[in-house]
Design an enzyme around this catalytic site. Sequence first.
Site, PDB file in Angstrom:
ATOM      1  CD  GLU A 176      -2.735   1.240   2.455  1.00  0.00           C
ATOM      2  OE1 GLU A 176      -2.700   0.340   3.311  1.00  0.00           O
ATOM      3  OE2 GLU A 176      -3.427   2.271   2.556  1.00  0.00           O
ATOM      4  NE  ARG A 204       3.193  -8.137  10.340  1.00  0.00           N
ATOM      5  CZ  ARG A 204       3.083  -6.983   9.662  1.00  0.00           C
ATOM      6  NH1 ARG A 204       3.933  -5.997   9.882  1.00  0.00           N
ATOM      7  NH2 ARG A 204       2.133  -6.795   8.805  1.00  0.00           N
ATOM      8  CE  LYS A 224       3.123   0.228   4.977  1.00  0.00           C
ATOM      9  NZ  LYS A 224       2.586   0.113   3.630  1.00  0.00           N
TER      10      LYS A 224
HETATM   11  P1  ATP Z   1       2.200  -1.802   8.168  1.00  0.00           P
HETATM   12  O1  ATP Z   1       1.393  -2.749   9.004  1.00  0.00           O
HETATM   13  O2  ATP Z   1       3.498  -1.425   8.761  1.00  0.00           O
HETATM   14  O3  ATP Z   1       1.429  -0.627   7.655  1.00  0.00           O
HETATM   15  P2  ATP Z   1       1.565  -3.365   5.935  1.00  0.00           P
HETATM   16  O4  ATP Z   1       1.696  -4.802   6.117  1.00  0.00           O
HETATM   17  O5  ATP Z   1       0.196  -2.851   6.042  1.00  0.00           O
HETATM   18  O6  ATP Z   1       2.586  -2.641   6.885  1.00  0.00           O
HETATM   19  P3  ATP Z   1       1.732  -3.275   3.116  1.00  0.00           P
HETATM   20  O7  ATP Z   1       2.148  -2.188   2.243  1.00  0.00           O
HETATM   21  O8  ATP Z   1       0.321  -3.714   3.075  1.00  0.00           O
HETATM   22  O9  ATP Z   1       2.151  -2.860   4.575  1.00  0.00           O
HETATM   23  O10 ATP Z   1       2.688  -4.521   2.918  1.00  0.00           O
HETATM   24  C1  ATP Z   1       2.947  -5.100   1.681  1.00  0.00           C
HETATM   25  C2  ATP Z   1       3.310  -6.534   1.886  1.00  0.00           C
HETATM   26  O11 ATP Z   1       4.439  -6.646   2.740  1.00  0.00           O
HETATM   27  C3  ATP Z   1       2.183  -7.299   2.526  1.00  0.00           C
HETATM   28  O12 ATP Z   1       1.976  -8.500   1.804  1.00  0.00           O
HETATM   29  C4  ATP Z   1       2.657  -7.549   3.917  1.00  0.00           C
HETATM   30  O13 ATP Z   1       2.140  -8.752   4.392  1.00  0.00           O
HETATM   31  C5  ATP Z   1       4.182  -7.580   3.759  1.00  0.00           C
HETATM   32  N1  ATP Z   1       4.823  -7.176   5.001  1.00  0.00           N
HETATM   33  C6  ATP Z   1       4.624  -6.038   5.693  1.00  0.00           C
HETATM   34  N2  ATP Z   1       5.349  -6.020   6.821  1.00  0.00           N
HETATM   35  C7  ATP Z   1       6.042  -7.184   6.861  1.00  0.00           C
HETATM   36  C8  ATP Z   1       6.980  -7.780   7.774  1.00  0.00           C
HETATM   37  N3  ATP Z   1       7.333  -7.160   8.897  1.00  0.00           N
HETATM   38  N4  ATP Z   1       7.481  -8.994   7.473  1.00  0.00           N
HETATM   39  C9  ATP Z   1       7.135  -9.613   6.347  1.00  0.00           C
HETATM   40  N5  ATP Z   1       6.275  -9.122   5.452  1.00  0.00           N
HETATM   41  C10 ATP Z   1       5.722  -7.917   5.691  1.00  0.00           C
HETATM   42 MG    MG Z   2      -1.233  -3.925   4.661  1.00  0.00          MG
END
Ligand code: ATP
Ligand code: MG
Length: 564
Positions: free
Chosen positions: A37, A262, A272
């Site tokens: 995102e 994760r 984020k």
């Molecule tokens: P945040 O929760 O920090 O906002 P997010 O998971 O919502 O992060 P996205 O942009 O949706 O952020 O993430 C893109 C991809 O990266 C998703 O498939 C998510 O599962 C993966 N991802 C995000 N954080 C991690 C992590 N700490 N370890 C592994 N994969 C991750």
């Molecule tokens: Mg997400």
Amino acid sequence: MNTTNSEQPRDFIRDIINNDLQTNKYGGQVHTRFPPEPNGYLHIGHAKAICLNFGIAADYNGLCNLRFDDTNPIKEEQEYIDSIIDDIRWLGFDWENRLYYASDYFEQMYEYAVQLIKAGKAYVDELSADEIRDYRGTLTHPGRHSPYRNRSIEENLDLFGHMRAGEFPDGSRVLRAKIDMASRNLNMRDPVMYRILHSEHPRTGDKWCIYPMYDWAHGLEDSIEGITHSICTLEFEDHRPLYDWFLDELGIYHPHQIEFARLNLTYTVMSKRMLLELVQKGQVSGWDDPRMPTISGLRRRGYTPESIRNFSRRIGVAKTGSTIGIALLEHCLRQDLNKQAQRVMGVLRPLRVVIDNYPEDQVEELDAVNNPEYPGAGTRKVPFSRVLYIERDDFREDPPKNFFRLAPGREVRLRYAYFITCVDVSKDEQSGEVVELHCTYDPATRGGDSPYGRKVKATLHWVSAKYALEAEVRLYNQLFIKEDPTNVEDGADFKAYLNPNSLEILASCRVEPSLANATPGSRYQFERQGYFCVDPDSSAGKIVFNRTVPLRDTWAKIEKHEDK
Ligand code: ATP
Ligand code: MG
């Protein structure tokens, strides 16, 4: 840790894929995606997901798409899109011509929603957000039906059309799936599919004023793109029944959602929202502050893409969450930099040394080895002259027992140069601080060779005062003092655990003249001091270095210990 560097990884996701290939479930295809995102910069956790998705596609001769999940116009910005593209490229992955945006599917998603309404599986609700939450029930109590749940299909179609047409204010209506308000899984209690949001979207402008919710949108995006294995993090496990429900009810192509744990790292935060807060509150200089766990921060700090890819391979993937020690990431980095980085000499805290018996105007160009790991990297010249700088820490007027470096009356080796002996110490009369050493050198030790088997206990790095360049060096420590800063004590905030000493700036360092043309991003090993990377803040008058990581490798020690 289930893999070493070069072996093909083996994990539960690849087991599932192997099985699907055997049963020909997806016609022998493997097609993954990385779906960020664009509401912030990517971090090392995302790097794990990127390496996993692109890595699996590469291992199976498949494809991996880059797809921006841009369904929430409020938090999304072009700056984030650009940074994400840069970061993934820098990590070394390529999506060829498969760069997609969820917003390109809005029309198709709308039609799918109409299809669900027509099937009696979705309805327009007029409860407020608070009421919806209240009606949803809890883990121990079933939810209640909204009074609007049994509207006719015609009425729902009509209202949904008016929602799209912009005739209702934000928050006044939503489209919900009609599933089961008594489900044990709260996600299945008539989840919201669309909300009204009169907000400009970076790509679709004001074309839409209803926006799809993640759970509704994500499976559709995967289905439209023909993804075979939709790999996401563990928090979506409870959402999988909904992912499946939408695709089954629509009767469209149905990818397989697989969840993995994760990545969490010690002494940092990986959300984020929290990283954005650090940026907005000025706790760091920006998303690319070298203390940030963002990919752009790590890059500026001096991390190599190889080290991050290798780290991802080494941690592997699993179903259960764990926190990885930052020492492992740094170990992977050192392994790579040890091979790549040219050695140079730089003095961080200079102490002036005058070689009393060295001719005033003489300069010698001495040979220094560029990389002992690679003899092919050759040698370079370093100028030696009468006045030098050594590291202040390398001298003690009154040396303790285990201190073997320079002290009054003691002889040490200057790397690639000569043996010197300290004969006198000048001090500031007021403060008593040592300001200058007087030494003599032995011309018979040129190149640092020991004549007649004479031994010295230390070899010091140094630079010529006359020819050295001025540099600023930024030393970094962990951004947080607590191993898990998100585990806060009552009422505290994660920012309470910020390390006040995470950045130390040394403004008047001296580095050897061979660095005159070092460009931002170049990486070096300063002998005995660690790995350093030229920062973009450098100017013609002053090079700025970030210390990427010191030399001492705690992880290598742990490994050695385990091997015994
Ligand atoms: P945040 O929760 O920090 O906002 P997010 O998971 O919502 O992060 P996205 O942009 O949706 O952020 O993430 C893109 C991809 O990266 C998703 O498939 C998510 O599962 C993966 N991802 C995000 N954080 C991690 C992590 N700490 N370890 C592994 N994969 C991750
Ligand atoms: Mg997400």
